[in-house]
Enzyme design. Structure first.
Site, PDB file in Angstrom:
ATOM      1  N   GLY A 713       0.790  -1.206   0.000  1.00 51.55           N
ATOM      2  CA  GLY A 713       0.000   0.000   0.000  1.00 51.55           C
ATOM      3  C   GLY A 713       0.825   1.259   0.000  1.00 51.55           C
ATOM      4  O   GLY A 713       0.532   2.206  -0.715  1.00 51.55           O
ATOM      5  N   SER A 988      -7.085   6.052   2.981  1.00 50.61           N
ATOM      6  CA  SER A 988      -5.678   5.705   2.767  1.00 50.61           C
ATOM      7  C   SER A 988      -5.579   5.145   1.354  1.00 50.61           C
ATOM      8  O   SER A 988      -5.822   3.962   1.117  1.00 50.61           O
ATOM      9  CB  SER A 988      -5.205   4.674   3.793  1.00 50.61           C
ATOM     10  N   THR A 989      -5.320   6.031   0.404  1.00 57.76           N
ATOM     11  CA  THR A 989      -5.322   5.607  -1.001  1.00 57.76           C
ATOM     12  C   THR A 989      -4.239   4.582  -1.295  1.00 57.76           C
ATOM     13  O   THR A 989      -4.333   3.831  -2.264  1.00 57.76           O
ATOM     14  CB  THR A 989      -5.128   6.824  -1.930  1.00 57.76           C
ATOM     15  N   CYS A 990      -3.207   4.561  -0.445  1.00 51.97           N
ATOM     16  CA  CYS A 990      -2.121   3.630  -0.699  1.00 51.97           C
ATOM     17  C   CYS A 990      -2.590   2.180  -0.594  1.00 51.97           C
ATOM     18  O   CYS A 990      -2.008   1.282  -1.199  1.00 51.97           O
ATOM     19  CB  CYS A 990      -0.958   3.874   0.253  1.00 51.97           C
ATOM     20  N   VAL A 991      -3.646   1.958   0.225  1.00 50.43           N
ATOM     21  CA  VAL A 991      -4.167   0.595   0.379  1.00 50.43           C
ATOM     22  C   VAL A 991      -5.632   0.540  -0.019  1.00 50.43           C
ATOM     23  O   VAL A 991      -6.345  -0.403   0.346  1.00 50.43           O
ATOM     24  CB  VAL A 991      -3.982   0.087   1.826  1.00 50.43           C
TER      25      VAL A 991
END
Length: 1022
Positions: A713, A988-991
């Site tokens: 992520g 949380s755009t990373c995940v």
């Protein structure tokens, strides 16, 4: 009286008989060997005796013949001027001295003896044989002092005695000579006279004899037709024939060559007589010297016969036989230049083969120079002008066959040849070819492949392949507005200076969209079969075209299919499923076999070998389809195959893309600073194997490590932020067109070493995104995406880069006035740092004006320069980095539009059912929890724009994955964010995680959610 036993006293060895009843194996073998040797000795003895007998017989015969010849010579000298002497001369055979002596006597007294001999029937048989002996003597040594005398006798005997037609005896003599090699011997005599001896006195007489049969026989007769065939077969194959003759003889011969009497029926016989490649080249060169001036006056059947003959001769030649092996030193305006990408260089693409080539003929400088006239614009225009006035199908077929044969045997000039034809005829020939010859041909209609290899359909291949080449060339300088309109229109001159006229008529696409649809389906059937057939051989040739392999024909048709499909991809005009061949392919086994075959192309370490599309097609029919006509397979199937290729590649390296890392390959840890993401990424990921897992640690502005959720992520967040930085047009590496689509900056600044390294790094990063299945919200210009596929862009792509230049070139293409009035030349002006400089498009281009004849080349070269050459170094560096991550043949399964979808997701409605089925929940949430139920109910009322905003808010990309949300990495997730209803949702755009407070009412949830996604509420690391 005692009688000896059998054989006793005869000198022969007595036969030994063993009465013991048994023998050893050794004795038995010895007896057999001894018997074998005695048999061989008897055979050898018999052979020697027979040979001795033959030698003795030959010697006696030779001795007797010598004695008889001596007697005949004596009798000949005693009766040299009468028929007895003539018969002795014939019986003696080829004796140059006696022949010369007889010729001198016959020529004495003003050749009265010859006149008497021709009128006396008793002389006729012996006279015919004597003349044959004279011809043989002349052909063996044409420069000997006696040859002129001997030839003079023949000339007198074959010449009419008055102004009337030759006598019966002359006709009979000429017929005898024609049946016994008349033209063969005359051709040998001329060819044995060196070029530097063109003043030899015997040459005028030889030229006179060459044309004598055309004076003796009437044109409609079979013998006249035979003379034409023999003349073409044995005289016009003489190397450098025009250069061997004195000017007077050349002027005498040229108008008497019976081009006007050449018939189609004679073509196969002439072609079968001329079997050596050297002779074929000489015939083509001599025809190029004598025939062009006669084109306008040739009757239709003769012109058709000439075109068919030259086409058949060229078809029988090996590829490149008519061009020199070295590059022509003279500057030319070519369609393809040295910087052309290999996938689009027809001189490389068409002639490559796995089979060894035939040896090419060795050409002298003068022959090369003469052959250069064949593909010249002037010569092609003269052919087109001569045939244009004839609508006879025979001559039209002959024209198409001739043009196709010339472009096939001379592939490096194919584009120039086709360009000249397009410039001369506009779209007329394209329309005529399709409607008159290709549409009704039995090739490519239905799934029956048998007609493709049937020799009975040989006549249908040249028009089809010529149409393919011609339309391919036309599309290079045809904009989309022209392609999608077949009716005339007007084009204003606003794009150019006031030097241009106000309006001009635009000739649109010569084929209607319905015709293109039908034609492309016909081509697709042919091409699919040629890729799919597993029993195909690289050596298999097109019926009736021995120098053209199916492999080369397939590549040319594939190129046209790709061009038409590219237009259809931009502005669809074909019916649904038009391009799919699923009716002929079982998709399940196809996918499995393609994945298996691709794995076999990789070495044990998982590194895929670099193979051309042709090599791949020869090894794997399925990969051949995927790399050349991928649109024949549904897009979602190709995406699935693409992901399978990547997964197999990762597994072979010990990586697990879903599980992040691998059992024996731990993640690579990289520390980057907020605000310096691009710089740190460039410095620290240069030597890292990006196919493995990368664990990113962010350092905040106070130098502290940020807390984050690992497992891929954080890397997604890093990748998203990195793309925002490196694709910022203010950095100078990228520019955007009016659609905000990116392409490399063509400025020379971008070609500096450090910047090329940046392009290489960006290519690797985007390759990593594709490898991981991470969607990136970046849009690239179509002509740049074409570089990913190894393709070039042409005029149709220029409108997206420079609309003004595009309109100007379209105007020039259809300018009705004299293009030289526009004062254009083959150079372009570029400005950098306030300094304007001129860049030649060809050597000395600033000295070459743009004319009506070369304006299509100019349009092509300007488009090629702007779309390809200016960004070549930047594109090559980018693709070098991309290829580190993604095998080029994997990308070739898609077109430009599909690549953009592969990179950034599909711009289609968001399927909420699919999203919900592939959503994971955390914290206190579960699938049927009250807040979750309200969430899906509220989102179900959102418009598509609001749904895209939600997706962008949670994942950083507004487009759904290609194969549905099951492919989103990591899966979309919702986690509870506490019970404080005053808080906005965060992400949380990373995940791909949405953090949703536990709202109690639908109204509150709707208001807070819309406020968050429309105001881009902050990123939450908790």
């Amino acid at each position: 009286m005692d009688f000896p036993l059998f054989g006793e006293g005869s000198g022969k060895r007595r036969r030994e008989i063993n009465l013991g009843g048994r023998t050893t194996a050794a004795n038995h073998a010895a007896i057999l060997q001894e018997a074998r040797e005695r048999r061989q000795q008897r055979t050898e003895q018999r052979r020697k005796e027979e040979s001795a007998t033959r030698i003795q017989s030959w010697w006696r015969g030779r001795k007797h013949a010598s004695q008889v010849r001596a007697q005949l010579r004596t009798t000949f000298k005693q009766n040299i001027s009468n028929v007895t002497g003539l018969r002795c001369l014939v019986l003696v055979g080829k004796d140059d001295a006696l022949l010369t002596e007889w010729a001198k006597v016959m020529l004495s007294d003003d050749a009265a003896l010859l006149a008497q001999a021709m009128s006396d029937s008793a002389w006729s048989v012996s006279l015919c044989k004597a003349v044959m002996l004279l011809l043989h003597s002349v052909s063996d040594n044409p420069l000997s002092p006696d040859a002129e005398i001997q030839l003079k006798v023949i000339e007198i005997l074959l010449s009419p005695q008055s102004s009337s037609k030759p006598s019966r005896s002359t006709i009979a003599l000429l017929l005898h000579l024609l049946e016994h090699g008349y033209y063969t011997l005359l051709g040998r005599a001329i060819s044995r006279i060196p070029l530097q001896s063109k003043s030899a006195p015997i040459l005028p007489a030889l030229v006179t004899l060459v044309v004598q049969p055309f004076n003796a026989f009437d044109p409609p007769t079979e013998v006249y037709r035979s003379c034409i065939e023999l003349f073409f077969s044995y005289i016009l194959i003489i190397p450098l024939l025009p250069n061997r003759l004195p000017l007077a003889s050349l002027s005498f011969l040229a108008p008497r060559i019976p081009f006007q009497r050449l018939e189609l029926d004679s073509v196969p016989r002439i072609a079968s007589n001329v079997t050596a490649d050297d002779s074929r080249v000489n015939l083509i060169a001599n025809l190029a010297a004598f025939a062009p001036v006669r084109y306008p006056t040739l009757p239709v059947q003769a012109l058709a016969g000439y075109l068919h003959l030259t086409a058949e001769i060229m078809k029988a030649l090996p590829i490149h036989a008519l061009e020199p092996p070295e590059r022509n030193a003279q500057p030319q305006i070519a369609w393809e230049d040295d910087d052309s990408d290999s996938e689009n260089a027809p001189l490389v693409e068409i002639v490559a083969s796995f089979a060894p080539r035939r040896n090419l003929p060795q050409l002298d400088v003068k022959t090369k120079t003469r052959l250069q006239t064949l593909p010249s614009q002037a010569h092609i225009n003269s052919i087109l002008s001569a045939t244009h006035k004839h609508t006879n199908p025979t001559i039209r077929t002959a024209l198409f066959s001739w043009l196709h044969a010339l472009s096939t045997v001379w592939p490096s000039r194919r584009d120039k040849i086709m360009g000249n034809v397009v410039a001369w005829s506009g779209g007329g020939l394209v329309r005529e070819l399709y409607r008159g010859y290709v549409r009704s041909a039995p090739l490519g209609h239905g799934t029956n492949a048998a007609p493709l290899t049937d020799s009975a359909n040989a006549s249908h291949w040249p028009p089809l392949l010529f149409l393919v080449d011609l339309y391919n060339q036309a599309l290079l300088t045809m904009g989309d507005d022209e392609f999608f309109s077949s009716s005339p229109a007007t084009l204003t001159s606003a794009a150019l200076t006031s030097a241009a006229v106000s309006t001009t008529v635009v000739a649109r696409n010569p084929l209607t969209l319905d015709e293109i649809t039908s034609f492309s389906h016909q081509l697709l059937n042919i091409v699919f079969y040629l890729y799919w057939r597993e029993d195909s051989s690289a050596d298999a040739t097109v019926p009736g075209m021995p120098n053209l392999k199916f492999e080369a024909a397939r590549e040319r048709m594939t190129k046209l299919l790709q061009s038409i499909h590219a237009r259809d991809s931009r502005r669809p005009f074909t019916p649904p499923d038009h391009w799919l061949m699923t009716s002929q392919v079982d998709i399940g086994p196809f996918v499995e076999a393609a994945i298996y075959e691709e794995s076999k192309l990789s070495d044990p370490e998982g590194t895929s070998r670099t193979l051309s599309k042709r090599q791949i097609a020869s090894i794997s029919p399925r990969l051949g389809v995927l790399n050349n006509i991928p649109f024949a397979i549904p897009f979602d199937v190709r995406v699935s195959i693409f992901r399978s290729f990547i997964n197999n590649d990762a597994s072979s390296r010990g990586y697990n893309l879903r599980g992040r890392g691998g059992m024996w390959n731990p993640p690579t840890r990289v520390v980057v600073r907020r605000g310096k993401i691009a710089e740190d990424g460039f410095n620290k990921l240069g030597d890292v194997d990006l196919k493995g897992s990368i664990a990113i640690t962010f350092i905040d502005q106070w130098g502290q490590e940020e807390a984050g959720i690992d497992g891929g992520g954080v890397f997604k967040e890093f990748l998203t932020e990195l793309c925002k930085e490196v694709f910022d047009t203010d950095r100078g590496l990228w520019l955007a067109n009016k659609k905000n689509e990116l392409y490399p900056n063509p400025h020379s600044y971008a070609t500096e070493t450090i910047n090329l390294a940046w392009y290489r790094f960006i290519g690797r990063i985007l390759g990593k995104a594709l490898y991981e299945g991470i969607l990136v919200d970046v849009a690239f210009a179509g002509f740049f995406l074409a570089k990913w596929l190894g393709k070039q862009s042409f005029l149709d792509d220029l409108s997206s880069l420079d609309p003004e230049l595009y309109q100007g070139l379209i105007f020039l293409k259809h300018y009705a006035g004299n293009p030289e009035d526009l004062s254009l030349n083959f150079a372009v002006a570029t400005e950098e740092f306030g300094v304007t400089k001129s860049i030649p498009l060809v050597p000395n281009g600033d000295q070459i004006p743009v004319t009506r004849e070369n304006r299509l080349q100019y349009i092509y070269l300007v488009s090629h320069y702007r779309l390809n050459k200016q960004i070549k170094q930047q594109s090559d560096a980018f693709f070098e980095g991309l290829s580190d991550m993604i095998d080029p043949k994997w990308l070739r399964m898609f077109n430009q539009q599909e690549l953009q979808i592969l990179l950034g997701g599909v711009n289609s409605p968001i399927d909420l059912n699919d999203l919900r089925q592939n959503t994971q929940y955390g914290g206190l949430f579960e699938d049927h929890e009250q807040t979750i139920e309200m969430f899906w109910k509220v989102v179900g009322t959102f418009s598509q724009d609001q749904r895209r905003a939600l997706l962008r808010f949670a994942t950083s990309c507004s487009r759904p994955p290609l194969l549905g949300f099951k492919e989103l990495v990591p899966n979309f997730a919702i986690r509870d964010a506490g019970s404080d209803e005053s808080r906005l949702p965060t992400a949380s755009t990373c995940v791909n995680l949405l953090k949703l407070p536990r709202y109690k009412t639908e109204r509150a949830l709707r208001e807070k959610l819309l406020q968050a996604i429309q105001s881009n509420a902050g990123f939450d690391l908790s």
